[in-house]
Scaffold this motif. Sequence first.
Motif, short mmCIF file in Angstrom:
data_model
loop_
_atom_site.label_atom_id
_atom_site.label_comp_id
_atom_site.label_asym_id
_atom_site.label_seq_id
_atom_site.Cartn_x
_atom_site.Cartn_y
_atom_site.Cartn_z
N ASP A 120 0.85 -1.18 0.00
CA ASP A 120 0.00 0.00 0.00
C ASP A 120 0.89 1.24 0.00
O ASP A 120 1.21 1.79 -1.05
CB ASP A 120 -0.95 -0.07 1.20
N ALA A 121 1.37 1.63 1.19
CA ALA A 121 2.32 2.74 1.23
C ALA A 121 3.75 2.27 0.92
O ALA A 121 4.61 3.06 0.54
CB ALA A 121 2.28 3.41 2.61
N VAL A 122 3.98 0.97 1.11
CA VAL A 122 5.35 0.42 1.02
C VAL A 122 5.64 -0.12 -0.37
O VAL A 122 4.80 -0.79 -0.98
CB VAL A 122 5.51 -0.75 2.03
N THR A 123 6.86 0.16 -0.86
CA THR A 123 7.42 -0.58 -1.99
C THR A 123 8.73 -1.19 -1.53
O THR A 123 9.56 -0.50 -0.92
CB THR A 123 7.68 0.35 -3.20
N VAL A 124 8.90 -2.50 -1.79
CA VAL A 124 10.17 -3.16 -1.48
C VAL A 124 11.04 -3.12 -2.74
O VAL A 124 10.60 -3.55 -3.81
CB VAL A 124 9.96 -4.62 -1.03
N PHE A 125 12.24 -2.60 -2.60
CA PHE A 125 13.22 -2.59 -3.70
C PHE A 125 14.22 -3.71 -3.42
O PHE A 125 15.05 -3.60 -2.53
CB PHE A 125 13.93 -1.23 -3.76
N TYR A 126 14.08 -4.82 -4.18
CA TYR A 126 14.97 -5.95 -3.93
C TYR A 126 16.37 -5.66 -4.43
O TYR A 126 16.55 -5.02 -5.48
CB TYR A 126 14.42 -7.21 -4.61
N GLY A 127 17.34 -6.16 -3.68
CA GLY A 127 18.73 -6.06 -4.11
C GLY A 127 19.07 -7.24 -5.01
O GLY A 127 18.24 -8.13 -5.23
N ALA A 128 20.28 -7.25 -5.55
CA ALA A 128 20.74 -8.38 -6.36
C ALA A 128 20.65 -9.65 -5.53
O ALA A 128 20.76 -9.62 -4.30
CB ALA A 128 22.17 -8.13 -6.81
N LYS A 129 20.44 -10.80 -6.19
CA LYS A 129 20.26 -12.09 -5.53
C LYS A 129 19.18 -12.00 -4.45
O LYS A 129 19.28 -12.60 -3.38
CB LYS A 129 21.58 -12.59 -4.93
N ARG A 130 18.17 -11.22 -4.72
CA ARG A 130 17.06 -10.96 -3.78
C ARG A 130 17.55 -10.55 -2.40
O ARG A 130 16.91 -10.83 -1.38
CB ARG A 130 16.10 -12.15 -3.72
N GLY A 131 18.69 -9.87 -2.38
CA GLY A 131 19.13 -9.29 -1.11
C GLY A 131 20.05 -10.17 -0.30
O GLY A 131 20.24 -9.94 0.90
N LYS A 132 20.65 -11.18 -0.93
CA LYS A 132 21.62 -11.99 -0.20
C LYS A 132 22.85 -11.13 0.08
O LYS A 132 23.29 -10.39 -0.80
CB LYS A 132 21.99 -13.21 -1.06
N TYR A 133 23.42 -11.22 1.28
CA TYR A 133 24.56 -10.40 1.65
C TYR A 133 25.66 -10.51 0.59
O TYR A 133 25.91 -11.60 0.12
CB TYR A 133 25.12 -10.84 3.02
N PRO A 134 26.33 -9.42 0.19
CA PRO A 134 26.30 -8.06 0.77
C PRO A 134 25.14 -7.19 0.28
O PRO A 134 25.07 -6.02 0.61
CB PRO A 134 27.63 -7.47 0.29
N HIS A 135 24.25 -7.78 -0.53
CA HIS A 135 23.10 -7.03 -1.02
C HIS A 135 22.00 -7.03 0.04
O HIS A 135 22.09 -7.75 1.03
CB HIS A 135 22.60 -7.64 -2.33
N GLY A 136 20.97 -6.26 -0.22
CA GLY A 136 19.87 -6.19 0.75
C GLY A 136 18.65 -5.57 0.11
O GLY A 136 18.73 -5.01 -0.99
N ASN A 137 17.51 -5.70 0.78
CA ASN A 137 16.24 -5.18 0.28
C ASN A 137 15.88 -3.91 1.04
O ASN A 137 15.84 -3.91 2.26
CB ASN A 137 15.16 -6.24 0.46
N SER A 138 15.64 -2.86 0.30
CA SER A 138 15.31 -1.57 0.90
C SER A 138 13.81 -1.32 0.78
O SER A 138 13.16 -1.84 -0.12
CB SER A 138 16.07 -0.45 0.20
N LEU A 139 13.28 -0.50 1.68
CA LEU A 139 11.86 -0.16 1.65
C LEU A 139 11.69 1.33 1.35
O LEU A 139 12.48 2.15 1.82
CB LEU A 139 11.21 -0.44 3.01
N LEU A 140 10.67 1.62 0.59
CA LEU A 140 10.26 3.01 0.42
C LEU A 140 8.84 3.10 0.98
O LEU A 140 8.00 2.25 0.68
CB LEU A 140 10.26 3.39 -1.07
N VAL A 141 8.58 4.12 1.82
CA VAL A 141 7.23 4.32 2.36
C VAL A 141 6.77 5.70 1.91
O VAL A 141 7.38 6.72 2.25
CB VAL A 141 7.21 4.22 3.89
#
Length: 304
Positions: A14-35
Amino acid sequence: MTAPADILEEQRFDAVTVFYGAKRGKYPHGNSLLVRGAHETVVIDPSLGLVVRGASAPRADRVLHSHCHEDHIAGAYLYPEAPWHFHVADLHGIHSLDGLMELYGYPEPIHSAWKKTVVSQFHFTARPDARGFRDGDVFELGGARVRVIHAPGHTRGHCLFHVEPDDLVYLADIDLSSFGPYYGDAWSELEDFERTLEAVRKIDARWYATFHHVGVLEGRDAFLERLDRFTAVIADRERRLLEYLAEPHSMAEIAQHRFVYRPQDPVPFAEAVERRSMSQHVSRLLRAGRAREVEPGRFQRRDA
Ligand SMILES: [Zn+2]
């Protein structure tokens, strides 16, 4: 046909969008949120996934951080004009590079190498003007709100965020992975983490989002099933330690044996993390009378 791993997905709530990182956020990547609210938009834990989006990284008026670790702050420099917020207990880590290094507490030569890496690969940027929040603080965005839930253990200031109207809890590094809980830094505390894991069991939300590759889970049953497995890793490390302590061993030998990482994992700071993590297990086995120091610096199981 499988999609190439470098196609980065977004998932809209709804207010949130998840921005997935490479490899769906496996370290060192990660998933960020926008609200997104009517008055303000905040980004939560800007990761390397936002860095690779470059000019198409989402705009934000404010940056919220679940805690001060390299992978969670890697894209924060994309928002130089926005205020950056951390729990007061983790502010020290963003005030200066030396402050961040204290939070890890790694010995040399790991310290110097890691200090270079957090700048070159994770874009560490000191922000002496970063602002502090506390448990229960609420960011009102206009029709959307973000509430802070202090959840220490991973770091002293590690926090979750509950977002309305989505009823989504962002779990940050309670990442529900098979790796299990990470409490391997100077500013990590195993027993705080265990209290946090007890407390988060009670959280009843529609969605549970993690920073790393587990992504977003729907419903409390799915969350609890993952949480139980995640929590069980702690007991498993302790069980394997007790087995190993059938014979007396030093902390150096315990660190070398590896209980957190697998022996083949090429992790530059593994020795320091094993030592910090497992010394907390040794300490509590000593306190509980389940192990003893048979000679200075060598530990053995009591019933061995
Ligand atoms: Zn972390």
